[in-house]
Design an enzyme around this catalytic site. Structure first.
Site, PDB file in Angstrom:
ATOM      1  N   GLN A   1       8.500  13.102  32.163  1.00 46.37           N
ATOM      2  CA  GLN A   1       7.643  12.866  33.318  1.00 46.37           C
ATOM      3  C   GLN A   1       8.005  11.535  33.952  1.00 46.37           C
ATOM      4  OE1 GLN A   1       3.541  14.111  33.092  1.00 46.37           O
ATOM      5  NE2 GLN A   1       3.801  14.555  30.903  1.00 46.37           N
TER       6      GLN A   1
ATOM      7  N   LYS B   1       0.723   9.305  11.205  1.00 47.87           N
ATOM      8  CA  LYS B   1      -0.082   8.088  11.247  1.00 47.87           C
ATOM      9  C   LYS B   1      -1.189   8.260  12.280  1.00 47.87           C
ATOM     10  CE  LYS B   1       0.253   3.232  12.642  1.00 47.87           C
ATOM     11  NZ  LYS B   1      -0.509   2.723  11.496  1.00 47.87           N
TER      12      LYS B   1
ATOM     13  N   SER C   1       2.694  19.820  26.187  1.00 47.84           N
ATOM     14  CA  SER C   1       2.092  21.132  26.382  1.00 47.84           C
ATOM     15  C   SER C   1       3.142  22.234  26.449  1.00 47.84           C
ATOM     16  CB  SER C   1       1.248  21.131  27.659  1.00 47.84           C
ATOM     17  OG  SER C   1       2.045  20.688  28.749  1.00 47.84           O
TER      18      SER C   1
ATOM     19  N   HIS D   1      15.145  -1.775  28.601  1.00 44.78           N
ATOM     20  CA  HIS D   1      15.055  -1.258  27.233  1.00 44.78           C
ATOM     21  C   HIS D   1      14.242   0.028  27.195  1.00 44.78           C
ATOM     22  CE1 HIS D   1      11.408  -3.811  27.643  1.00 44.78           C
ATOM     23  NE2 HIS D   1      10.841  -2.912  26.843  1.00 44.78           N
TER      24      HIS D   1
ATOM     25  N   CYS E   1      11.157  27.099  32.738  1.00 47.80           N
ATOM     26  CA  CYS E   1      12.442  27.792  32.720  1.00 47.80           C
ATOM     27  C   CYS E   1      12.845  28.209  34.143  1.00 47.80           C
ATOM     28  CB  CYS E   1      12.374  29.016  31.803  1.00 47.80           C
ATOM     29  SG  CYS E   1      12.728  28.662  30.064  1.00 47.80           S
TER      30      CYS E   1
ATOM     31  N   HIS F   1      11.360   0.772  29.862  1.00 47.82           N
ATOM     32  CA  HIS F   1      10.705  -0.363  30.495  1.00 47.82           C
ATOM     33  C   HIS F   1      11.768  -1.141  31.250  1.00 47.82           C
ATOM     34  CE1 HIS F   1       6.822  -0.626  27.886  1.00 47.82           C
ATOM     35  NE2 HIS F   1       6.652   0.099  28.972  1.00 47.82           N
TER      36      HIS F   1
ATOM     37  N   CYS G   1       7.642  30.623  30.026  1.00 51.75           N
ATOM     38  CA  CYS G   1       7.688  29.160  30.173  1.00 51.75           C
ATOM     39  C   CYS G   1       7.663  28.786  31.653  1.00 51.75           C
ATOM     40  CB  CYS G   1       8.963  28.625  29.514  1.00 51.75           C
ATOM     41  SG  CYS G   1       9.294  26.904  29.921  1.00 51.75           S
TER      42      CYS G   1
ATOM     43  N   GLU H   1       4.391  -7.187  28.961  1.00 53.73           N
ATOM     44  CA  GLU H   1       5.778  -7.508  28.625  1.00 53.73           C
ATOM     45  C   GLU H   1       6.405  -8.401  29.700  1.00 53.73           C
ATOM     46  OE1 GLU H   1       8.147  -4.140  27.575  1.00 53.73           O
ATOM     47  OE2 GLU H   1       6.799  -3.521  25.957  1.00 53.73           O
TER      48      GLU H   1
ATOM     49  N   ASP I   1       2.469  19.599  39.543  1.00 56.09           N
ATOM     50  CA  ASP I   1       1.459  20.441  40.211  1.00 56.09           C
ATOM     51  C   ASP I   1       0.039  19.932  39.950  1.00 56.09           C
ATOM     52  OD1 ASP I   1       3.377  22.372  41.219  1.00 56.09           O
ATOM     53  OD2 ASP I   1       3.624  23.026  39.144  1.00 56.09           O
TER      54      ASP I   1
ATOM     55  N   HIS J   1      11.795  18.236  28.658  1.00 57.27           N
ATOM     56  CA  HIS J   1      11.537  17.670  29.984  1.00 57.27           C
ATOM     57  C   HIS J   1      10.908  16.288  29.825  1.00 57.27           C
ATOM     58  CE1 HIS J   1       7.539  19.183  28.857  1.00 57.27           C
ATOM     59  NE2 HIS J   1       7.018  18.385  29.770  1.00 57.27           N
TER      60      HIS J   1
ATOM     61  N   HIS K   1       9.769  23.214  26.363  1.00 64.72           N
ATOM     62  CA  HIS K   1      10.990  23.106  27.177  1.00 64.72           C
ATOM     63  C   HIS K   1      11.316  21.620  27.389  1.00 64.72           C
ATOM     64  CE1 HIS K   1      13.634  25.114  30.327  1.00 64.72           C
ATOM     65  NE2 HIS K   1      13.928  23.823  30.409  1.00 64.72           N
TER      66      HIS K   1
ATOM     67  N   HIS L   1      15.860  26.347  27.333  1.00 59.51           N
ATOM     68  CA  HIS L   1      14.519  26.169  26.774  1.00 59.51           C
ATOM     69  C   HIS L   1      14.566  25.531  25.382  1.00 59.51           C
ATOM     70  CE1 HIS L   1      10.232  27.270  26.516  1.00 59.51           C
ATOM     71  NE2 HIS L   1      10.454  27.607  25.264  1.00 59.51           N
TER      72      HIS L   1
ATOM     73  N   GLY M   1       1.094  15.812  22.100  1.00 54.65           N
ATOM     74  CA  GLY M   1       0.395  16.373  23.251  1.00 54.65           C
ATOM     75  C   GLY M   1       1.294  17.049  24.266  1.00 54.65           C
TER      76      GLY M   1
ATOM     77  N   ARG N   1       0.797  -1.226   0.000  1.00 59.88           N
ATOM     78  CA  ARG N   1       0.000   0.000   0.000  1.00 59.88           C
ATOM     79  C   ARG N   1       0.833   1.282   0.000  1.00 59.88           C
ATOM     80  NH1 ARG N   1      -5.177   0.915   3.379  1.00 59.88           N
ATOM     81  NH2 ARG N   1      -3.669   1.291   5.047  1.00 59.88           N
TER      82      ARG N   1
ATOM     83  N   ASN O   1       7.212  12.984  26.295  1.00 59.66           N
ATOM     84  CA  ASN O   1       6.373  13.321  25.145  1.00 59.66           C
ATOM     85  C   ASN O   1       7.025  14.506  24.464  1.00 59.66           C
ATOM     86  OD1 ASN O   1       4.389  11.416  25.676  1.00 59.66           O
ATOM     87  ND2 ASN O   1       3.245  12.823  26.984  1.00 59.66           N
TER      88      ASN O   1
HETATM   89 ZN   LIG Z   1       8.894  -2.532  26.600  1.00 65.18          ZN
HETATM   90 ZN   LIG Z   2      11.514  26.933  29.228  1.00 68.72          ZN
END
Ligand SMILES: [Zn+2]
Ligand SMILES: [Zn+2]
Ligand SMILES: [Zn+2]
Length: 346
Positions: A168, A311, A161, A296, A53, A281, A50, A182, A76, A166, A164, A113, A159, A26, A153
């Site tokens: 999570q 995609k 936001s 990994h 920062c 993981h 920011c 897994e 927060d 960073h 800068h 930044h 997504g 395809r 991310n």
């Molecule tokens: Zn994995």
């Molecule tokens: Zn920043």
């Protein structure tokens, strides 16, 4: 004869026990879908607006210190809260809920930044690796915490936001669904073969070379045989290590090196910032030894044919199973051909 480069086929994800549909014929079909706008990379080292920062006030009202290296703080607006009672609410076995205590943190990679992993120096990325290791140990040693998920991310398309750089860190009492899948597959392989699933898989990939992207003395980056996302990468440690706390100083630098090389290749694919979700993981921190776990990282980038065409996981993918057009082998060849000199630096 089944030709994996021509015929539609299913590939088995031996890491989580699912399947992906591959439709290599395809790749020539015309595209008439949406064109996303990607913002240019931020070019300012410090943004007064920011909330990540140094020295700036965050949305919750707290002011960041004038940090000069990495910086970590409790989110927060955390998705998990430490005081949650871990109690079960079960109504006739039909409505089942369990309280989920946890701690969510945000970690800035540097005061800059504008500097993504691809454009930071390896010694500075190694400081981020050190932070990940110390956070894994600190959060994981909390008896309430059974799992620590470190993830990034990158880009508005995923997504994120705030541009800068960073990541999570979400730590929870229970082992999350994907990690549990897994763990089940790795434990089953170990029971059946008396060896590690990912050690065995890596040996096969190093032998074939078809899906390799880049490697150094301690790590291999490859497009897994069962990849769902177009330019998905699986980053494997060459030695059998179960978690980031087992990496010595030299291996931490090697991890920093390969993270920079992967993200540089990504940015060079479309000469634009390459969005992705990535994360590690590793061994859950639930007190069990977990010899089945092989440390990994996954990179899940959404871009398909240009910096603006992504995609989507819709239709058959939501109702049936994930599907891809370009094969893992052709994606790996494209990533392998990329320069490791960043397009913005040349
Ligand atoms: Zn994995
Ligand atoms: Zn920043
Ligand atoms: Zn292993």
């Amino acid at each position: 004869m089944l030709d994996l480069a021509q015929h539609p086929h299913r590939r088995y994800n031996l890491l989580n026990g699912s399947w992906v549909l591959v439709s290599p014929h395809r790749t020539q079909r015309p595209w008439q879908g949406a064109i996303d706008k990607t913002p240019p990379p931020p070019e300012i080292a410090y943004d007064p607006n920011c909330y990540l920062c140094p020295g700036n006030a965050r949305a919750g009202g707290v002011r960041n210190p004038a940090y000069s290296s990495t910086f970590v703080f409790d989110n927060d607006f955390a998705a998990l809260l430490p005081a949650t009672p871990p109690e079960t609410d079960d109504r006739q076995g039909l409505l089942i809920a369990i309280g989920e205590p946890g701690i969510c943190r945000v970690a800035c990679f540097s005061p800059r930044h504008d500097l993504t992993i691809a454009r930071m120096s390896v010694p500075d990325i190694a400081l981020v690796v050190n932070l990940w290791a110390s956070q894994y140990t600190e959060l994981g040693s909390n008896p309430k915490i059974g799992h620590v998920q470190i993830f990034e991310n990158r880009g508005e398309m995923m997504g994120a936001s705030n541009p800068h750089p960073h990541c999570q860190i979400w730590s929870s009492r229970s082992v999350p669904t994907e990690v549990a899948s897994e763990q089940r597959e790795q434990a089953a392989w170990r029971a059946a073969h008396d060896s590690c699933l990912l050690c065995d898989y890596l040996a096969l990939e190093l032998q074939s070379g078809d899906r390799l992207v880049c490697e150094n003395e301690s790590f291999v980056a490859l497009v897994p045989f069962w990849a769902v996302w177009p330019f998905e990468i699986l980053l494997l440690s060459k030695r059998h290590l179960s978690a980031i706390d087992e990496l010595d100083a030299a291996v931490r630098v090697a991890l920093a090196d390969i993270l920079k090389r992967i993200t540089t290749r990504y940015d060079n694919v479309f000469e634009a910032p390459f969005p992705y979700t990535m994360g590690f993981h590793q061994r859950p921190t639930d007190g069990a030894p977990h010899p089945e776990w092989h440390f990994h990282a996954h990179y899940f980038p959404p871009l398909l044919r240009s910096a603006t065409i992504r995609k989507y996981m819709v239709g058959f993918e939501m109702l049936g199973m994930p599907q891809r057009d370009i094969t893992a082998e052709s994606a790996a060849a494209r990533l392998r051909d990329m320069s490791e000199s960043h397009y913005l630096d040349s």
